[in-house]
Design an enzyme around this catalytic site. Sequence first.
Site, PDB file in Angstrom:
ATOM      1  N   HIS A   1      -4.935  -2.576   7.438  1.00 32.99           N
ATOM      2  CA  HIS A   1      -6.342  -2.545   7.061  1.00 32.99           C
ATOM      3  C   HIS A   1      -7.120  -3.638   7.801  1.00 32.99           C
ATOM      4  O   HIS A   1      -8.204  -4.029   7.363  1.00 32.99           O
ATOM      5  CB  HIS A   1      -6.514  -2.758   5.557  1.00 32.99           C
ATOM      6  CG  HIS A   1      -6.109  -1.581   4.718  1.00 32.99           C
ATOM      7  ND1 HIS A   1      -4.823  -1.120   4.642  1.00 32.99           N
ATOM      8  CD2 HIS A   1      -6.836  -0.768   3.901  1.00 32.99           C
ATOM      9  CE1 HIS A   1      -4.773  -0.090   3.810  1.00 32.99           C
ATOM     10  NE2 HIS A   1      -5.967   0.148   3.350  1.00 32.99           N
TER      11      HIS A   1
ATOM     12  N   GLU B   1      -8.588  12.678   8.692  1.00 31.27           N
ATOM     13  CA  GLU B   1      -9.484  12.034   9.648  1.00 31.27           C
ATOM     14  C   GLU B   1      -9.704  12.901  10.881  1.00 31.27           C
ATOM     15  O   GLU B   1     -10.825  13.005  11.381  1.00 31.27           O
ATOM     16  CB  GLU B   1      -8.937  10.657  10.044  1.00 31.27           C
ATOM     17  CG  GLU B   1      -9.018   9.606   8.935  1.00 31.27           C
ATOM     18  CD  GLU B   1      -7.905   9.719   7.899  1.00 31.27           C
ATOM     19  OE1 GLU B   1      -6.971  10.525   8.102  1.00 31.27           O
ATOM     20  OE2 GLU B   1      -7.965   9.001   6.880  1.00 31.27           O
TER      21      GLU B   1
HETATM   22  C1  LIG Z   1      -4.507   7.846   7.126  1.00 32.82           C
HETATM   23  C2  LIG Z   1      -5.123   7.172   5.953  1.00 32.82           C
HETATM   24  N1  LIG Z   1      -6.376   7.461   5.587  1.00 32.82           N
HETATM   25  C3  LIG Z   1      -6.949   6.847   4.537  1.00 32.82           C
HETATM   26  C4  LIG Z   1      -6.263   5.917   3.811  1.00 32.82           C
HETATM   27  C5  LIG Z   1      -6.943   5.187   2.633  1.00 32.82           C
HETATM   28  N2  LIG Z   1      -6.309   5.599   1.378  1.00 32.82           N
HETATM   29  C6  LIG Z   1      -5.361   4.845   0.793  1.00 32.82           C
HETATM   30  S1  LIG Z   1      -4.731   5.572  -0.564  1.00 32.82           S
HETATM   31  C7  LIG Z   1      -5.753   6.898  -0.424  1.00 32.82           C
HETATM   32  C8  LIG Z   1      -5.682   8.005  -1.435  1.00 32.82           C
HETATM   33  C9  LIG Z   1      -4.352   8.666  -1.466  1.00 32.82           C
HETATM   34  O1  LIG Z   1      -4.344   9.658  -2.466  1.00 32.82           O
HETATM   35  P1  LIG Z   1      -2.997  10.398  -2.885  1.00 32.82           P
HETATM   36  O2  LIG Z   1      -2.287  10.893  -1.672  1.00 32.82           O
HETATM   37  O3  LIG Z   1      -3.349  11.414  -3.901  1.00 32.82           O
HETATM   38  O4  LIG Z   1      -2.064   9.280  -3.503  1.00 32.82           O
HETATM   39  P2  LIG Z   1      -2.348   8.379  -4.772  1.00 32.82           P
HETATM   40  O5  LIG Z   1      -3.185   7.236  -4.312  1.00 32.82           O
HETATM   41  O6  LIG Z   1      -2.997   9.226  -5.796  1.00 32.82           O
HETATM   42  O7  LIG Z   1      -0.995   7.904  -5.189  1.00 32.82           O
HETATM   43  C10 LIG Z   1      -6.567   6.759   0.693  1.00 32.82           C
HETATM   44  C11 LIG Z   1      -7.596   7.721   1.111  1.00 32.82           C
HETATM   45  C12 LIG Z   1      -4.950   5.622   4.223  1.00 32.82           C
HETATM   46  N3  LIG Z   1      -4.201   4.722   3.589  1.00 32.82           N
HETATM   47  N4  LIG Z   1      -4.405   6.276   5.270  1.00 32.82           N
END
Ligand SMILES: Cc1ncc(C[n+]2csc(CCOP(=O)(O)OP(=O)(O)O)c2C)c(N)n1
Lengths: 340, 340, 342, 342
Positions: B144, B75
């Site tokens: 959220h 972000e």
């Molecule tokens: C700081 C932040 N930005 C955005 C999100 C929204 N978000 C939740 S899970 C996710 C994807 C995470 O991907 P990854 O780290 O590969 O983990 P996975 O979901 O594949 O286990 C996002 C963008 C968040 N939770 N926190």
Amino acid sequence: MSFRALERAGVERAADTAVTMVEALQQALDDALERDPQVLLLGEDIGRNGGVFRVTDGLQLRHGAQRVLDMPIAEAGTVGLAVGLCLAGYRPVVEIQFDSFSYPALEQIATHVARYRWRTNGAVAMRMVIRLPFGGGVRAPELHSDSPEALFCHLPGLRVLCPSTPADAFELLGWAIASDDPVIFMEPKRLYRGTRMPLPGAQPGEGPPGARIVCSGTDVTLVSYGASVPTCAAAAEALAAEGISIELVDLRSLWPLDSETVLDSVRRTHRCLIVHEAPQSCGVGAELAALVGEHALHDLHAPPLRVVGPDAPFPLFALEDDYLPSAERVATAARRLVGF
Amino acid sequence: MSFRALERAGVERAADTAVTMVEALQQALDDALERDPQVLLLGEDIGRNGGVFRVTDGLQLRHGAQRVLDMPIAEAGTVGLAVGLCLAGYRPVVEIQFDSFSYPALEQIATHVARYRWRTNGAVAMRMVIRLPFGGGVRAPELHSDSPEALFCHLPGLRVLCPSTPADAFELLGWAIASDDPVIFMEPKRLYRGTRMPLPGAQPGEGPPGARIVCSGTDVTLVSYGASVPTCAAAAEALAAEGISIELVDLRSLWPLDSETVLDSVRRTHRCLIVHEAPQSCGVGAELAALVGEHALHDLHAPPLRVVGPDAPFPLFALEDDYLPSAERVATAARRLVGF
Amino acid sequence: MIDVTAEAAPEAAASERVAAAADDDLLLLRQMLLLRAYDERAVTLQRQGRLSAYPMFWGEEGIQAGALAAVRESDWLFPTYRQNALPVLRGAPPEQVLSYFNGDPRGLLDPRRYACAPQCVPVATQIPHAVGWAWGRANAGSDDVAVVFFGDGATSEGDFHEGVNLAGVLRAPVVLLCTNNGWAISTPVARQTAAKAIVDKAAGYGIVGVQVDGFDARAVRDVVAVAAERARAGAGPTLVEATCYRIGPHATADDPARYRDPAVAETWRAHEPVARLADSLLARGLLTEDELELERANAHARMVEASERLAAQGPVDRRRLIEHVHVEPPPLLEAQLGGRTA
Amino acid sequence: MIDVTAEAAPEAAASERVAAAADDDLLLLRQMLLLRAYDERAVTLQRQGRLSAYPMFWGEEGIQAGALAAVRESDWLFPTYRQNALPVLRGAPPEQVLSYFNGDPRGLLDPRRYACAPQCVPVATQIPHAVGWAWGRANAGSDDVAVVFFGDGATSEGDFHEGVNLAGVLRAPVVLLCTNNGWAISTPVARQTAAKAIVDKAAGYGIVGVQVDGFDARAVRDVVAVAAERARAGAGPTLVEATCYRIGPHATADDPARYRDPAVAETWRAHEPVARLADSLLARGLLTEDELELERANAHARMVEASERLAAQGPVDRRRLIEHVHVEPPPLLEAQLGGRTA
Ligand SMILES: Cc1ncc(C[n+]2csc(CCOP(=O)(O)OP(=O)(O)O)c2C)c(N)n1
Ligand SMILES: Cc1ncc(C[n+]2csc(CCOP(=O)(O)OP(=O)(O)O)c2C)c(N)n1
Ligand SMILES: [Mg+2]
Ligand SMILES: [Mg+2]
């Protein structure tokens, strides 16, 4: 350092040794490190350099590099590390170098420091203090003079303290470190070296700190905190000469607010003037004015006024005296109030 | 998507096609991309996925991956990138996935987005919009459902807008993208799909958006924004049945506040009630109550009251209905006001 | 099926080790079956409207159970939402963990009880916590280590960087375990970083990096065990990249067909770690089909019971709005609970 | 001393190239002498109380002028406080730049005029700006590139990571130039990262990394030129680590004796880049002592004049408090300037 060296000899602090706020803070940190092995200090350049304001001067030498840790330039990481240290039972005290450099740590503060106890149903306390030198008036570079305290008052789960004298700095920091709630500790850097006074006894106060009545008066309640307190005191003195009697309240705690003390005073003086450097909109002054309007409306003889920073970035320092509330602006507003 | 597909055919929008807020926002983005080649969209999962709320659904397909950019989970980096894009003459529109995920970007927002124009003596504008779905009431996971708008109202250099209807969402977003000031665009996610209404004409309004009087009344001025507006409208309806006449003001702009409209109304009704989800201390309601106290004190028949979130973290959703201002709480406070 | 005492017959040391290893594998499988049953049950509950959004981990059981099998009970875990069931592997009641996805504060656990931090929602922010905990424990003379879980997407965040960098500088005893499942919601890892592999980031922090097949639970266990022992011995952190593929959607609300070819995801199903470990144990004659069926049935039964207890949970006390925010709710919060402003 | 037309005599192509290279070196030296004069003058002014805190760059002139010499006038620079004089090398009046350290808003420049972003105060935050600008220009069809300056300490910040990672993902035409002077205020680089070298971080972003001796201005110029041409050609970003040593204090208020051995810093003085380049040109017979003295005197004289103009600057208009914050000051700000709240 020299002050501390003087003190090392005796257990009792000589009541007549007058110290600056920097020395008072140093003493509080030194005492805490001495008293509680779980206390750790973390920050950029706080070790051999003693911090850019020398608050931690000599503390690494005295307590070791395992207790006074120089950190890489990573404010979010440092606060996040401190969260982990709290999980491991420590009481970390983090120094952020200047006000604006707390912004990169805001996510860790808002989502973890402020909510970890809540998130664990009370099982894990964030016994953490984040020390934040703040505010203008020292001809500092750009982004070294912000007053972000209202952000931390708005984010739920934190306590926010702000001393305006060496004695309060000592007491409040001692209380903050001993507290089981996370505390954002706002240090008005403009007052770091201005005044000297003797320190109170070594024991931090009992309950959470409330507001302090700096001087009693009958015509206007002047509410302020931090570096604006001496400004208000100067205005009060000038007004006294004109026969206007000011009751000056130093908030000391910005969240929660000691609204009792403020309201009680306003109910007696019927007038309220609030002063701070931070921008107006959604500042601490807004909350105070709202509380006064809600709870003391019918006691008011005049509208609660604010003498606060404009909703503009803190200027490059050539204009900082125009940005900061001056004793003159405070006095003018107070006169307006009594003229209503 | 289906809505947009319907629309693609004709140049004129059928005035009777009722759309949700999500569709209205999509339309505003689509129009802006169409109108101005300098407009770019940036965000996590906004491309093929169309954003987690589908606001950007189909836009990458239509305008290309060079104009609708999927970003890594960064972000601060994304907002920083957008600052650089502004330097290069673009008008980036950043989508932050949820309220709390704006916190990691706070440093870029406070120190750069908000100050770059100022830092360059007006030479470089930050023509940027940061879209921020915010608030509770949708049974969302932890972190959220935050309402951080007051932080952005307190940080100088930004404009903060918040629509409460599809039509306003369309107009305000169009205005924000065309504005040469940076805009934090708060999207009340609870209202994303609730109501449908036809959109106004394609041209964004002229001057900066002010408050909107939702319904006129004589007894109490009810001031709110975002997802609390329908709550207030429900309360107003209930109160009307009891003979209490409510004037409901939807702020739409949270910084600057359209204090004229609010004060004008309060001077007529003599009573003011402010409603929002965000925590009380130093919230938008505090600033409003302070302004009302300062500028309409002698018109008030009762203290300005606030029905707002407590100074506690937004709860896990089992308790969110207890956290959020309800029509019942609003009505009770309004009754208290007229009973003064 | 697993009876350690019965297996420990008077044989040669080498064969004892073989037997012990077989037992370890069987225990590992049991944990993975529990994770599988939990995950599938949670999805069912969500479909029935009995849970809100749920982030499933189908296919990642080997990484989670493998890592857990590699460390001691006193070693702390720092999971994300994706590893939400880790406390269950350490004895937490499944219904308690599941109730978190019901927005129920009783779903918030005591981290000390299961040596497991709360599942972390803001991506990557838990990494510095693990580093701080690990350094702090070591500094206090303990040889416990931390294992922190995060995804491929998390590696783009500043907090990943600051946390891992601090781990390197402080030589914190932490295993930095990246589940590279190729996706972060709709974003493929190639859009997340131009690095050829996540493990290539290790050198930039002056730490060791290892890549392992995340569908091979035993391999994960062995790699994490080595990393944990290095950490315990004071040799500092290790970045472990466990490669796999997110076979399911990101969470129940997600529709992967919008952004990727479902056929490709299907091809990955063949690699899933539970069947892989079970097949290997069957092939080696360490497990029979009947035993496997029984284990599966047991895990399933446990989750059925848990769902019943979940349904029986009473309403949440409104006071919880203000409780546990501070040591004691300040008067302001009490007033606000009563609908007042101060 | 530098007369390009006079030198361009009718000789063989090879010797023309040699002559041109020599001219380049002489121009480079001239720029470095200007930086040196500026920097020393600024320190003097600060001691006289005519400037507030000033961050000197004594010893880093070769990196700054070298990088500048490697790029076009239309390539944008993204400096920190430490590279505050870059606009002067592109024609900005020195007194204007210096007045920033007087807290004077007239010290804030128009970035478009000198293709140079404002000196950035919050560590590492300028890195994503440079990436965004660079990608944006390339996307608009330009072949301009960006050069972003940052220190060794900056590499610990999340914004360094997010910015460099984005540069990799977007293949932005940017030169990421790290001045590794060994110190971040009192913090040695070994406390900043456990990496053996800053350049080791490049692989983690899938980008090229190059190390260069930051005391060798010509080497810096050549390395940055290659990186800039790669970027221009669409081959993506390069991380350049220019190693040197911070010979002076962090800034005028800093006292390095508190945290490091002054004798060690002194030994580095022998490596400083201005004398090094001058000596080499003298040795190669491309410059005489007299010419060098004249160049030095010219630079000094320019700075003396600039100081005089600095002293002559009138007071700042109070309206500047609210101006340029928005397109037009909203009524609230006008009211606040008048001391009112709305
Ligand atoms: C700081 C932040 N930005 C955005 C999100 C929204 N978000 C939740 S899970 C996710 C994807 C995470 O991907 P990854 O780290 O590969 O983990 P996975 O979901 O594949 O286990 C996002 C963008 C968040 N939770 N926190
Ligand atoms: C975010 C942030 N944190 C802290 C500071 C205070 N600070 C100013 S300069 C500096 C050291 C920077 O070191 P380095 O990146 O190596 O650059 P150098 O000063 O050596 O040129 C620090 C910590 C800052 N400006 N910004
Ligand atoms: Mg992933
Ligand atoms: Mg450095």
